[in-house]
Design a protein around this motif. Structure first.
Motif, PDB file in Angstrom:
ATOM      1  N   ILE A  58      49.049  43.010  32.269  1.00  0.00           N
ATOM      2  CA  ILE A  58      50.168  42.770  33.185  1.00  0.00           C
ATOM      3  C   ILE A  58      51.087  43.983  33.194  1.00  0.00           C
ATOM      4  N   GLU A  59      51.418  44.498  32.012  1.00  0.00           N
ATOM      5  CA  GLU A  59      52.271  45.681  31.950  1.00  0.00           C
ATOM      6  C   GLU A  59      51.587  46.873  32.622  1.00  0.00           C
ATOM      7  N   GLU A  60      50.293  47.030  32.406  1.00  0.00           N
ATOM      8  CA  GLU A  60      49.548  48.122  33.037  1.00  0.00           C
ATOM      9  C   GLU A  60      49.688  48.060  34.558  1.00  0.00           C
ATOM     10  N   LEU A  61      49.491  46.876  35.126  1.00  0.00           N
ATOM     11  CA  LEU A  61      49.561  46.735  36.586  1.00  0.00           C
ATOM     12  C   LEU A  61      50.986  46.876  37.109  1.00  0.00           C
ATOM     13  N   ARG A  62      51.955  46.498  36.306  1.00  0.00           N
ATOM     14  CA  ARG A  62      53.352  46.663  36.715  1.00  0.00           C
ATOM     15  C   ARG A  62      53.736  48.143  36.740  1.00  0.00           C
ATOM     16  N   LEU A  63      53.322  48.880  35.707  1.00  0.00           N
ATOM     17  CA  LEU A  63      53.670  50.303  35.626  1.00  0.00           C
ATOM     18  C   LEU A  63      52.804  51.179  36.527  1.00  0.00           C
ATOM     19  N   PHE A  64      51.533  50.787  36.680  1.00  0.00           N
ATOM     20  CA  PHE A  64      50.562  51.606  37.425  1.00  0.00           C
ATOM     21  C   PHE A  64      49.785  50.713  38.387  1.00  0.00           C
ATOM     22  N   PRO A  65      50.423  50.309  39.489  1.00  0.00           N
ATOM     23  CA  PRO A  65      49.798  49.365  40.425  1.00  0.00           C
ATOM     24  C   PRO A  65      48.444  49.839  40.951  1.00  0.00           C
ATOM     25  N   ARG A  66      47.567  48.865  41.181  1.00  0.00           N
ATOM     26  CA  ARG A  66      46.231  49.099  41.730  1.00  0.00           C
ATOM     27  C   ARG A  66      46.021  48.151  42.901  1.00  0.00           C
ATOM     28  N   THR A  67      45.213  48.574  43.840  1.00  0.00           N
ATOM     29  CA  THR A  67      44.802  47.665  44.904  1.00  0.00           C
ATOM     30  C   THR A  67      43.732  46.742  44.333  1.00  0.00           C
ATOM     31  N   GLY A  68      43.514  45.605  44.978  1.00  0.00           N
ATOM     32  CA  GLY A  68      42.598  44.585  44.468  1.00  0.00           C
ATOM     33  C   GLY A  68      41.226  45.092  44.084  1.00  0.00           C
ATOM     34  N   VAL A  69      40.630  45.929  44.915  1.00  0.00           N
ATOM     35  CA  VAL A  69      39.293  46.441  44.643  1.00  0.00           C
ATOM     36  C   VAL A  69      39.264  47.348  43.407  1.00  0.00           C
ATOM     37  N   ASN A  70      40.394  47.896  43.020  1.00  0.00           N
ATOM     38  CA  ASN A  70      40.478  48.802  41.873  1.00  0.00           C
ATOM     39  C   ASN A  70      40.914  48.113  40.579  1.00  0.00           C
ATOM     40  N   ILE A  71      41.059  46.800  40.620  1.00  0.00           N
ATOM     41  CA  ILE A  71      41.376  46.060  39.398  1.00  0.00           C
ATOM     42  C   ILE A  71      40.048  45.656  38.763  1.00  0.00           C
ATOM     43  N   PRO A  72      39.746  46.172  37.576  1.00  0.00           N
ATOM     44  CA  PRO A  72      38.467  45.850  36.930  1.00  0.00           C
ATOM     45  C   PRO A  72      38.306  44.351  36.691  1.00  0.00           C
ATOM     46  N   GLU A  73      37.068  43.887  36.728  1.00  0.00           N
ATOM     47  CA  GLU A  73      36.780  42.465  36.574  1.00  0.00           C
ATOM     48  C   GLU A  73      37.339  41.904  35.261  1.00  0.00           C
ATOM     49  N   HIS A  74      37.179  42.648  34.163  1.00  0.00           N
ATOM     50  CA  HIS A  74      37.677  42.134  32.880  1.00  0.00           C
ATOM     51  C   HIS A  74      39.203  42.016  32.884  1.00  0.00           C
ATOM     52  N   MET A  75      39.876  42.858  33.659  1.00  0.00           N
ATOM     53  CA  MET A  75      41.328  42.777  33.773  1.00  0.00           C
ATOM     54  C   MET A  75      41.718  41.537  34.572  1.00  0.00           C
ATOM     55  N   ASN A  76      41.002  41.278  35.662  1.00  0.00           N
ATOM     56  CA  ASN A  76      41.241  40.063  36.448  1.00  0.00           C
ATOM     57  C   ASN A  76      41.031  38.811  35.609  1.00  0.00           C
ATOM     58  N   GLU A  77      39.978  38.806  34.791  1.00  0.00           N
ATOM     59  CA  GLU A  77      39.709  37.660  33.921  1.00  0.00           C
ATOM     60  C   GLU A  77      40.838  37.428  32.942  1.00  0.00           C
ATOM     61  N   ALA A  78      41.343  38.496  32.354  1.00  0.00           N
ATOM     62  CA  ALA A  78      42.469  38.362  31.408  1.00  0.00           C
ATOM     63  C   ALA A  78      43.705  37.839  32.121  1.00  0.00           C
ATOM     64  N   LEU A  79      43.929  38.269  33.339  1.00  0.00           N
ATOM     65  CA  LEU A  79      45.104  37.832  34.085  1.00  0.00           C
ATOM     66  C   LEU A  79      45.014  36.361  34.459  1.00  0.00           C
ATOM     67  N   THR A  80      43.816  35.863  34.763  1.00  0.00           N
ATOM     68  CA  THR A  80      43.678  34.455  35.116  1.00  0.00           C
ATOM     69  C   THR A  80      43.903  33.552  33.917  1.00  0.00           C
ATOM     70  N   GLN A  81      43.731  34.079  32.711  1.00  0.00           N
ATOM     71  CA  GLN A  81      43.954  33.295  31.496  1.00  0.00           C
ATOM     72  C   GLN A  81      45.411  33.342  31.046  1.00  0.00           C
ATOM     73  N   TRP A  82      46.196  34.204  31.660  1.00  0.00           N
ATOM     74  CA  TRP A  82      47.607  34.369  31.291  1.00  0.00           C
ATOM     75  C   TRP A  82      48.404  33.200  31.854  1.00  0.00           C
TER      76      TRP A  82
END
Length: 149
Positions: A123-147
């Motif tokens: 979450i902090e990574e995406l807040r400090l260094f935003p990415r578009t949806g296609v550039n968010i790695p799958e494992h990062m998306n998985e971690a975010l859905t568990q948050w």
């Protein structure tokens, strides 16, 4: 975007700390530092090659933490929409300019860790260094859905 010459200039202090007069690694042929960095967090795993064998060492016992400029390199390597590097690998060899590799998709690209970092780091990574949806790695998306907030 950070140029190769700017990266090399920043790492001159680290190269000198390792191999210069009074350097901490004058007896080794290679220092390999692998970093995972998410948001403002980072850690480093370091191995040195001496007499043909690799040995693990404490990173910041060999080179001052500030000489690696990890957070500056991470920030200055930010690409709009693509984010910032999640992993950085430094290779230092006496008499040779440092080599640096960046990976924007996986903090485990250079080292496999037993556990991923907590979701708040992503979450902090995406807040400090935003990415578009296609550039968010799958494992990062998985971690975010568990948050959960």
């Amino acid at each position: 975007m950070l140029t190769e010459s700017a990266v090399l200039q920043r790492l001159g202090e680290a190269q000198n700390a390792l191999f210069g007069p009074g350097g901490t690694a004058r007896d080794v042929s290679t220092v390999l530092i692998r970093v995972r960095a998410l948001g403002s967090y980072y850690d480093a795993l370091t191995h040195v090659r001496r007499d043909g064998a690799w040995d693990q060492r404490g990173t910041f016992e060999l080179v001052p933490e500030e000489a690696l400029h990890i957070l500056d390199l991470k920030s200055d390597s930010y690409l709009e929409g693509s984010g910032s590097p999640l992993a950085i690998m430094f290779r230092f060899t006496p008499g040779v300019p440092p080599q640096v590799s960046f990976d924007y998709q996986d903090e485990e690209s250079f080292v496999k860790y037993r556990d991923r970092l907590p979701a708040q780091q992503y979450i902090e990574e995406l807040r400090l260094f935003p990415r578009t949806g296609v550039n968010i790695p799958e494992h990062m998306n998985e971690a975010l859905t568990q948050w959960s907030l």
